[in-house]
Design a protein around this motif. Sequence first.
Motif, PDB file in Angstrom:
ATOM      1  N   TRP A  76      10.127 -25.684 -29.178  1.00  0.00           N
ATOM      2  CA  TRP A  76      10.349 -27.179 -28.425  1.00  0.00           C
ATOM      3  C   TRP A  76      11.145 -26.238 -27.104  1.00  0.00           C
ATOM      4  O   TRP A  76      11.896 -26.037 -27.187  1.00  0.00           O
ATOM      5  N   PRO A 123      11.412 -35.575 -31.690  1.00  0.00           N
ATOM      6  CA  PRO A 123      12.424 -35.416 -30.806  1.00  0.00           C
ATOM      7  C   PRO A 123      13.441 -36.701 -30.577  1.00  0.00           C
ATOM      8  O   PRO A 123      14.687 -36.088 -30.615  1.00  0.00           O
ATOM      9  N   ALA A 130       5.213 -32.714 -31.604  1.00  0.00           N
ATOM     10  CA  ALA A 130       6.800 -31.927 -32.122  1.00  0.00           C
ATOM     11  C   ALA A 130       5.734 -32.037 -34.374  1.00  0.00           C
ATOM     12  O   ALA A 130       5.667 -32.814 -34.417  1.00  0.00           O
ATOM     13  N   ARG A 190       9.711 -39.231 -26.372  1.00  0.00           N
ATOM     14  CA  ARG A 190       9.220 -38.281 -27.060  1.00  0.00           C
ATOM     15  C   ARG A 190       9.168 -36.841 -26.415  1.00  0.00           C
ATOM     16  O   ARG A 190       9.448 -36.090 -26.995  1.00  0.00           O
ATOM     17  N   GLU A 191       8.188 -36.800 -25.463  1.00  0.00           N
ATOM     18  CA  GLU A 191       7.517 -35.971 -24.809  1.00  0.00           C
ATOM     19  C   GLU A 191       8.647 -35.238 -23.925  1.00  0.00           C
ATOM     20  O   GLU A 191       8.427 -34.393 -23.924  1.00  0.00           O
ATOM     21  N   ARG A 240      11.559 -34.229 -26.239  1.00  0.00           N
ATOM     22  CA  ARG A 240      11.129 -32.470 -26.323  1.00  0.00           C
ATOM     23  C   ARG A 240      11.707 -31.244 -25.105  1.00  0.00           C
ATOM     24  O   ARG A 240      11.964 -30.232 -25.330  1.00  0.00           O
TER      25      ARG A 240
END
Length: 528
Positions: A75, A306, A302, A221-222, A225
């Motif tokens: 991560w 995240p 992930a 979310r990305e 992360r």
Amino acid sequence: MQDVDVFTDVKARDGKRGQYDGCYGRWTIAWTIVVRLPLLVLVVLPVALISSALRKTCCCLTADDNAEILPEDEWNSGDHDEHGDGGSGDLEAAKGVLPLEQRKFDVVFLGASGFTGRLAVRYMAAQYANSVKWALAGRSIGKLEQLRAELAAEFDPELAKLQILIVNVTDDNSLAAMCSQTRVVATSVGPFAKYGTPVVRQCVAHGCAMVDTTGEAAWVRECTRQYYRAAQASGARIVNFCGHDCIPADLCVMQVFETLVDVNPNEMLARVELFDDGRGQISGGTLETVFYHQNTYRPPQASFNPLDLERDGSRSDFRIESFTRLKPGYSATHDSWYAWFYLSAVNMACVRRSNVIKHYGAHLEYKEQLVLPSLAAAIAWVINNALLAFFLFHPFWRAVASKLGMLPVAGKGPSEAEMDKGYYVQHGHGFGDMGSRVSVQMYFPTDTLYRLTAQMFVESALCFALEGAELEDEGGFFTPASCLGPVLRNRLLEAGICEIETKIDAVADVDFDVVDDFDNYKATAYMA
């Protein structure tokens, strides 16, 4: 905001009407069942099946590879920046930048000439023209100059001096120049999965706050992360979901929790059920975002979500579980028929993040549905949305819809007259883990998809610009409720953007030793 015994019938009071309400609604239901259902079954579905079969035969289509799965120890690593954004959790802070309090602008509106951006800066000019130092930013100097002239002519001649920054989201230098001059970047440039990541990266590098109008949970979310640790290090506060996606739901759940805690300070939220009723039309930009996620955007996955990151980077023990129903049904809790609500997934993602930070409940059950007046209306809703899905997502029918001009193009949206007819009512029912029950009604009196999205977006930015001392002061990735919280709620109430009513439905047994004022508590708690 007020406590009530019975919620105000705001639709009747303001003369608002949904798609399936009243005589027009009954006509819509009849037309759907008599005309649209046969069209779906006899024409649209068979042609779609034949078209799909021909495409597979002629084109030899192959399935996409599965998305990459990232283990926890990778991560925030730049090794998986496969979208060419250069992002990394180890992103270094920009050198030589001024402290926030010394920067030239309080707020810069990026994407000001777009459909939502234009609505936002018009609201800003009408309500706060001289309250803060602000600027317009975008890639087209001509459009921005024309917009500035319109603002000056309509609202305040002094706005002719409003500064314009030429910024292209594909040019890191122009983004860096913008971020180094402002305390807050308010961006409405979407699709965010396509254009938003470089903006986030530069805001993080320069330690400035950012608010956006995204509803793209996968992109959020990305970004979380990739940049969570870097944002903590630089002090940048990134607040996503600052529009119709997802301020109403996020603040409603926050208000449900606060009302529950007012009843019993020891009680946690075990279940929340949201019921939504509204009217609005989508814009071309929204469709562009939907198509981009459908056809192009494939972020790595992930090993855990995240959005579950605690402040220290560990995985939170606070969980959320969906109980939203895809098929129509009847709710005894809300005493209404319901269907699937298209924003339930993104709203739950937002509330998931808020729960991790604000700790509503260790295992929170979440349900969100669209309110409909009857079973026939629910059936008609399913038919109409099945047709819509074919015209949006099936290649053949989407091509037909585009050719016939049935789909709005980017930069275009609903008219002022149509937005005037819009409204949004959000009901939240909270169930405590000790047995208490509370309800909240939030009412937005006009179009929330764009007009009130723009206004909520502006008010979110102004939370930082005007009331920053009252906000979360640590860097990181946040939601409206978890960072802006009561400050934003109060701004929305004071601006007349929404109305909030709360109601106590049932009270569990309480240890009154923890209640400061027993008499006041009893009078309030048992009024229902």
